[in-house]
Motif scaffolding. Structure first.
Motif, short mmCIF file in Angstrom:
data_model
loop_
_atom_site.label_atom_id
_atom_site.label_comp_id
_atom_site.label_asym_id
_atom_site.label_seq_id
_atom_site.Cartn_x
_atom_site.Cartn_y
_atom_site.Cartn_z
N GLU A 237 0.82 -1.35 -0.16
CA GLU A 237 0.12 -0.10 0.03
C GLU A 237 0.74 1.07 -0.02
O GLU A 237 0.45 2.13 -0.68
N LEU A 238 2.19 1.14 0.50
CA LEU A 238 2.83 2.38 0.67
C LEU A 238 3.24 2.77 -0.87
O LEU A 238 3.37 3.81 -1.09
N GLY B 129 -4.58 -13.78 -6.86
CA GLY B 129 -6.08 -13.68 -6.77
C GLY B 129 -6.19 -12.15 -6.31
O GLY B 129 -7.16 -11.47 -6.56
N ALA B 130 -5.39 -11.66 -5.42
CA ALA B 130 -5.43 -10.30 -5.02
C ALA B 130 -4.96 -9.44 -6.01
O ALA B 130 -5.54 -8.26 -6.31
N LEU B 131 -4.19 -9.64 -6.97
CA LEU B 131 -3.78 -8.85 -8.13
C LEU B 131 -5.01 -8.66 -8.85
O LEU B 131 -4.90 -7.63 -9.66
N ALA B 132 -5.54 -9.55 -9.19
CA ALA B 132 -7.16 -9.59 -10.07
C ALA B 132 -7.87 -8.72 -9.53
O ALA B 132 -8.39 -7.77 -10.28
N LEU B 133 -7.96 -8.49 -8.18
CA LEU B 133 -9.06 -7.54 -7.58
C LEU B 133 -8.41 -6.10 -7.79
O LEU B 133 -9.20 -5.35 -7.77
N SER B 134 -7.02 -6.13 -7.60
CA SER B 134 -6.66 -4.88 -7.75
C SER B 134 -6.49 -4.32 -9.25
O SER B 134 -6.71 -3.11 -9.22
N LEU B 135 -6.60 -5.17 -10.12
CA LEU B 135 -6.89 -4.82 -11.59
C LEU B 135 -7.96 -4.25 -11.76
O LEU B 135 -8.15 -3.22 -12.60
N VAL B 136 -9.00 -4.84 -11.08
CA VAL B 136 -10.36 -4.20 -11.15
C VAL B 136 -10.44 -2.68 -10.64
O VAL B 136 -10.90 -1.70 -11.32
N ALA C 44 1.75 0.30 -9.89
CA ALA C 44 1.97 0.56 -8.35
C ALA C 44 0.80 -0.16 -7.79
O ALA C 44 0.92 -0.92 -6.79
N ILE C 45 -0.50 -0.25 -8.38
CA ILE C 45 -1.79 -0.65 -7.91
C ILE C 45 -1.52 -2.35 -7.84
O ILE C 45 -1.83 -2.92 -7.00
#
Length: 309
Positions: free
Chosen positions: A28-29, A72-79, A193-194
């Protein structure tokens, strides 16, 4: 009361409990250094916990489990990236929606994994170091992710302070208009970054379900994502302070559990709720422009960018 608490085991438990928060806060930083405020860390963490757990159970490999959690979390961050960087939605509202979506989707997917034990993540063999009195048990008898998390913090610190990529990232977070005028692709940099922040949150979530609490239950992250958000602010967006903050919050959690086990007369609920009260306070401060300036936040944090402006 305190005599029944083993300091070496207390320190060892502190290091383990700090890993998920440290990983998520470090990711997050980097995201916030690029000028993006993603309040969906909790949702990404619990998706990482679910995807990591399911991958490890299906493949029998903890390493693939961590990879699955990160993806899995990267896919959510892509959204989140598509919505905020391309469709220019409000970052705060989108992040909160992402958390709610992650909590619901992980609960749905995880129904078939309740009561299943994942494959064990073995401890790293450090040879003679693990045999050193006190320090061996406290510092050198952990799984490999404990040490990888510290290396990742060091890597992020080096990247932000000693590399051209870090300079460009910080420039985008401080003034996206100026960075765009210099020819830098602001949207692309923020997207990367996201995605990095999402992958790190996923690793933190996977660590919870595979190591710290080796099982799957709904809401397993228990607010760790919100604490990670608070730590980034406490750390004034500096990686080594994130490390210290993660150990502080992890220490509070471990201490209250040990005090409860030792039969303390002190209401341990006060210690237990302290991290969450502090998190609420930080979020209130963050809602004020004056508070962000006082805390040395990136100047463009939370501001959308469009090249045509």
């Amino acid at each position: 009361m305190f005599g029944s608490i083993d300091p070496a085991l207390l320190l060892a438990a502190l290091m383990v409990n700090s890993v998920p928060i440290m990983l998520a806060a470090t990711g997050e930083l980097v995201t916030e250094k690029a000028g993006v405020l993603n309040l969906g860390v909790e949702g990404m963490m619990i998706m990482g916990a679910m995807c990591g757990f399911a991958t490890a159970v299906v493949t029998g490999s903890p390493l693939l489990g961590f990879l699955g959690g990160a993806l899995g979390a990267l896919a959510l961050s892509l959204v989140f990236g598509v919505l905020t960087q391309l469709l220019l939605t409000n970052q705060v509202a989108t992040g909160l929606a992402l958390t709610l979506f992650g909590l619901g989707l992980s609960s749905l997917i995880g129904q078939g994994y309740v009561g299943i034990k994942p494959p064990a993540t073995g401890k790293l063999d450090l040879g003679p170091l693990a045999e050193i009195p006190f320090l061996g048990r406290a510092l050198f008898a952990h799984d490999w992710m404990v040490y990888v998390s510290i290396l990742l913090v060091a890597g992020v610190w080096w990247m932000l302070t000693h590399s051209r990529a870090g300079l460009i990232l910080r420039a985008v977070g401080e003034s996206h208009e100026a960075a765009h005028a210099l020819g830098y692709k602001v949207t692309r940099i923020r997207f990367l970054a996201i995605l990095f922040g999402g992958a790190m949150a996923g690793l933190g979530g996977a660590y919870i379900s595979l190591v710290r609490v080796p099982q799957w239950t709904d809401g397993i992250t228990a607010g760790a994502g919100w604490i990670a958000l608070a730590i980034v602010v406490f750390a004034s967006w500096r990686p080594w302070r994130v490390l210290a903050g993660a150990y502080l919050f992890g220490g509070v959690t471990v201490l209250q559990l040990n005090l409860q086990a030792a039969g303390s007369a002190i209401p341990v609920q006060y210690l237990s709720m302290a991290p969450y009260l502090i998190t609420i306070l930080v979020l209130v401060i963050m809602s004020s422009g004056r508070g962000k300036a006082a805390l040395n936040a990136p100047a463009c944090l939370g501001q959308n960018f469009h090249a045509s402006r």
